[in-house]
Write an enzyme that holds these catalytic residues in place. Structure first.
Site, PDB file in Angstrom:
ATOM      1  N   ASP A  27       0.528  -1.441   0.454  1.00  0.00           N
ATOM      2  CA  ASP A  27      -0.046   0.150   0.115  1.00  0.00           C
ATOM      3  C   ASP A  27       1.041   1.104   0.272  1.00  0.00           C
ATOM      4  O   ASP A  27       1.741   1.643  -0.602  1.00  0.00           O
ATOM      5  CB  ASP A  27      -0.671  -0.454   1.481  1.00  0.00           C
ATOM      6  CG  ASP A  27      -2.020   0.109   1.247  1.00  0.00           C
ATOM      7  OD1 ASP A  27      -2.144   1.959   0.889  1.00  0.00           O
ATOM      8  OD2 ASP A  27      -3.571  -0.132   1.353  1.00  0.00           O
ATOM      9  N   HIS A  62      -3.244   6.591   3.550  1.00  0.00           N
ATOM     10  CA  HIS A  62      -4.504   4.829   3.023  1.00  0.00           C
ATOM     11  C   HIS A  62      -4.263   3.718   3.570  1.00  0.00           C
ATOM     12  O   HIS A  62      -5.041   2.891   4.574  1.00  0.00           O
ATOM     13  CB  HIS A  62      -4.182   4.701   1.302  1.00  0.00           C
ATOM     14  CG  HIS A  62      -5.366   3.869   0.959  1.00  0.00           C
ATOM     15  ND1 HIS A  62      -4.800   2.342   0.357  1.00  0.00           N
ATOM     16  CD2 HIS A  62      -6.775   4.130   0.743  1.00  0.00           C
ATOM     17  CE1 HIS A  62      -5.408   1.277   0.379  1.00  0.00           C
ATOM     18  NE2 HIS A  62      -7.002   3.344  -0.159  1.00  0.00           N
ATOM     19  N   ASN A  72     -14.146   0.120  -6.803  1.00  0.00           N
ATOM     20  CA  ASN A  72     -14.875   0.928  -6.433  1.00  0.00           C
ATOM     21  C   ASN A  72     -15.403   2.096  -7.755  1.00  0.00           C
ATOM     22  O   ASN A  72     -15.903   2.920  -7.504  1.00  0.00           O
ATOM     23  CB  ASN A  72     -14.002   1.936  -5.693  1.00  0.00           C
ATOM     24  CG  ASN A  72     -13.764   1.286  -4.256  1.00  0.00           C
ATOM     25  OD1 ASN A  72     -14.429   0.634  -3.622  1.00  0.00           O
ATOM     26  ND2 ASN A  72     -12.990   2.566  -3.468  1.00  0.00           N
ATOM     27  N   SER A 102     -10.913  -1.153  -0.316  1.00  0.00           N
ATOM     28  CA  SER A 102      -9.956  -0.959   0.340  1.00  0.00           C
ATOM     29  C   SER A 102      -9.925  -1.128   1.711  1.00  0.00           C
ATOM     30  O   SER A 102      -9.511  -2.013   2.568  1.00  0.00           O
ATOM     31  CB  SER A 102      -9.138   0.472   0.280  1.00  0.00           C
ATOM     32  OG  SER A 102      -8.930   0.667  -1.677  1.00  0.00           O
TER      33      SER A 102
END
Length: 240
Positions: free
Chosen positions: A16, A51, A148, A215
């Site tokens: 990530d 994130h 998404n 996520s």
């Protein structure tokens, strides 16, 4: 948790934007890390986006009586910074991260059991699929976000990679009532659905934030698998 399983002995690799290395809920959970983005040194896997830190908290924020607690609060985290602080990244950095996590061994011969990737793209790169197949062949569960780009209808399908690879555990997002989130990609390779709307977790500068997305759903499953691996291997007396 009722059976005493909280992820002890399991290493989860998070690919990530990095992690807040000083966050009180996370600093003792990190076993190792590396930066694959080309921004800064390879040793600097600090999260300048938020994130990755949010994902990390959902998986393994420590149970310390304050802040939040992860699904597997005794698991260890291997951090691969494959996305830049802008949140974007290259397929090469992701592939490098997967290959590194697959080969990684700790000081006490620890190895990765779960790779968690809350990321995706529209392009099918055969090299990424090959890296994932190699990880799976080594007994690693690869957990990925479905994406998404959803339109709120379960009748239409939205596609992305690595979510479409059959060997991955692909996670869609639901709200608190269990309803598919409007933004969540839906397609035939989705394996499971998890909480991904208004999720509270860790955030940079030792803070906390509420975010939504597939996520956020993905690390719930990555953490749950850390618990299931330990439970299953004790029960069946063989490696998962």
């Amino acid at each position: 948790w009722d059976k005493g399983e909280k992820g002890s002995g399991i290493v989860v690799a998070i690919l990530d934007t990095g992690i807040d290395r000083d966050h009180p809920d996370l600093k003792d959970q990190i076993i190792d890390g590396r930066n694959f983005t080309g921004e800064g040194s390879k040793e600097n896997f600090t999260d300048g986006n938020g994130h990755g830190t949010h994902v990390a908290g959902t998986i393994a924020a420590i149970e310390n009586g304050s802040g939040v607690v992860g699904v597997a609060p005794e698991a260890k985290l291997l951090i691969g910074k494959v996305l830049k602080d802008s949140g974007s990244g290259s397929y090469k950095s992701i592939i490098d991260g997967i290959e590194w996590a697959t080969k990684w061994r700790g000081k006490n011969d620890e190895r990765v059991r779960v790779i968690s990737m809350s990321l995706g793209g529209s392009y099918n790169d055969p090299r990424m699929e090959k890296a994932i197949l190699k990880a799976v062949s080594k007994g690693i569960l690869v957990v990925v976000a479905s994406g998404n780009e959803g339109d709120g209808s379960e009748l239409t399908e939205e596609y992305g990679y690595p979510a479409l690879y059959r060997e991955c555990v692909t996670v869609a997002a639901c709200d608190e009532s269990g309803k598919l989130a409007e933004f969540s990609n839906n397609h035939k390779e989705v394996d499971i659905i998890a909480a991904g709307v208004d999720v509270l977790s860790t955030y940079p500068n030792s803070s906390y934030a509420v975010l939504s997305g597939t996520s956020m759903a993905t690390p719930h499953i990555s953490g749950a698998l850390a618990l299931i691996i330990a439970t299953g291997e004790k029960q069946f007396k063989r490696e998962l």
